[in-house]
Design an enzyme around this catalytic site. Structure first.
Site, short mmCIF file in Angstrom:
data_model
loop_
_atom_site.label_atom_id
_atom_site.label_comp_id
_atom_site.label_asym_id
_atom_site.label_seq_id
_atom_site.Cartn_x
_atom_site.Cartn_y
_atom_site.Cartn_z
N ASP A 186 1.70 -2.30 0.28
CA ASP A 186 2.49 -1.45 1.16
C ASP A 186 2.44 -1.52 2.63
OD1 ASP A 186 3.49 -0.09 -1.26
OD2 ASP A 186 1.46 1.17 -1.07
N HIS A 187 1.43 -2.59 2.92
CA HIS A 187 1.06 -2.71 4.38
C HIS A 187 1.08 -4.41 4.56
CE1 HIS A 187 -1.23 -3.02 8.12
NE2 HIS A 187 -0.74 -1.74 8.40
#
Lengths: 132, 170
Positions: free
Chosen positions: B30-31
Site C-alpha cells: 500500500d506504500h
C-alpha cells in the site's frame, strides 16, 4: 562569560529544544504557555544546558518536582504559603512576584521563564567558578 | 518488531541493529500502491515513520539495557529525523544508536541510519540521522502508577536480545 553570552547560548538551547524562532525567546517568555514546552522538553533543556555549559544539573534543581503531589504544599488547587516558600527556596533564579498574587497550582508553569533559566545558568557558572 | 537483529552492543554507549526490507511485508503493498487512474505503477518503499520506529526500538533497547531493564522506557520526543533516500524491498537498513545522556529521568540518543542496496553491492551508506529522547515513565508521570512488570520490553524484545547474544534478566 557575560550575561549577553549566557543569554545567547540559552536562547540557542531553547530554539533547538522547543523548535521555536529566535525572536520568540524573549526574557519574559514563559516556557510552557508561550514557547509550548511539554514535560519531556524540560529534561531535554536540562541535557542541552549541561552539554552547552559543562556543568551537571541535579534532578529537580532547575525545575522542582513533586510540589503538586505534596499535600502540605497544595490545598484546594492553590499552593500554600509553605509551598510558595519551598518553591522560592528551591528556585532562587525565578521571579514569583506575578504568580504568587494568585498561586494556582495549574499556573505554576508561569514562573518558568527564559529569564529564570538565564539566571539559573549564571548562578551555576559563578558557583562553579567559586569552587575552583 | 521493526528491527530483525541486534548485531553489536557496547553497553551504555552504542547499539547496532539491522532490518531487512521485504516485499512480504504487507504495508509495502500500500506504500505506495499502483494508481491506474493516473497511470502510476506501484512504488514499494519503507515508510519513514517505520524507519523512525526502527531507530526507536534500537535506541530503546540501548537505554533499557543501560538501566538493566528496571525502567519502563518510552519514546518521548523526536529531536531530529532526516532521511535522504528511500529503502525498498531487498535492501537492508542498519541503525546505529549512540547514547548521549542517561539519567534517572530518561535518556537522549543520536542515531545513524544506513542503507545497503544488495543489487548495487558495495557497503552501507548513510541515508539519515534520527535523534531521540526517552522517558523513564515511573520517574516522570508523577502520581501515576504503572504495573510493576516491565510491559515495555515484551517477549519480542527478549527474543531480539537472545538472538543477538545479549544476556538480560528481567
Amino acid at each position: 562569560m557575560t550575561r549577553d553570552e549566557v543569554y545567547d547560548k540559552v536562547r540557542n538551547v531553547l530554539v533547538d529544544a522547543l523548535s521555536v524562532d529566535e525572536d520568540e525567546v524573549a526574557p519574559d517568555a514563559r516556557l510552557t504557555s508561550d514557547l509550548g514546552a511539554e514535560s519531556i522538553d524540560f529534561l531535554d533543556i536540562v541535557f542541552k544546558l549541561e552539554q552547552t555549559f559543562g556543568f551537571k544539573i541535579a534532578q529537580g534543581e532547575l525545575f522542582p518536582e513533586n510540589v503538586a503531589q505534596d499535600p502540605r504544599y497544595v490545598k484546594d488547587g492553590r499552593v500554600t504559603s509553605e509551598g510558595v516558600a519551598a518553591l522560592k527556596d528551591r528556585m532562587p533564579h525565578a521571579d514569583f512576584s506575578a504568580w504568587e498574587k494568585n498561586p494556582e497550582i495549574t499556573k505554576v508553569g508561569e514562573i518558568f521563564t527564559v529569564d529564570a533559566v538565564v539566571k539559573f545558568v549564571e548562578r551555576k557558572l559563578s558557583a562553579t567558578a567559586a569552587a575552583h | 518488531m521493526w528491527i530483525d537483529r541486534i548485531v553489536e552492543l557496547q553497553p551504555g554507549a552504542r547499539l547496532v541493529a539491522v532490518k531487512n526490507v521485504s516485499l512480504a511485508e504487507e504495508h509495502l503493498h500500500d506504500h505506495f500502491a499502483a494508481d491506474a487512474a493516473h497511470g502510476e505503477s506501484a512504488l514499494p518503499v519503507m515508510p519513514a515513520s517505520l524507519i523512525i520506529e526502527g531507530m526507536a526500538q534500537t535506541a530503546g533497547i540501548l537505554v533499557g539495557h543501560t538501566g538493566r531493564f528496571k525502567e519502563k522506557v518510552i519514546l518521548a520526543k523526536i529531536n531530529k529525523a532526516e532521511l535522504s533516500r528511500d529503502a525498498g524491498p531487498g535492501m537492508t537498513l542498519r541503525y546505529t544508536a549512540t547514547m548521549e545522556r542517561f539519567d534517572p529521568m530518561g535518556a537522549s540518543t543520536t542515531g545513524l541510519v544506513e542503507l545497503l542496496d544488495h543489487a548495487r553491492g558495495g557497503s552501507f551508506g548513510e541515508i539519515g540521522r534520527i535523534d531521540l529522547m526517552f522517558s523513564h515513565i515511573d520517574q516522570n508521570m508523577a502520581g501515576v502508577e504503572f504495573p510493576e512488570h516491565n510491559f515495555v520490553f515484551s517477549e519480542s524484545f527478549r527474543t531480539l536480545l537472545r538472538t543477538g547474544g545479549i544476556e538480560a534478566h528481567f
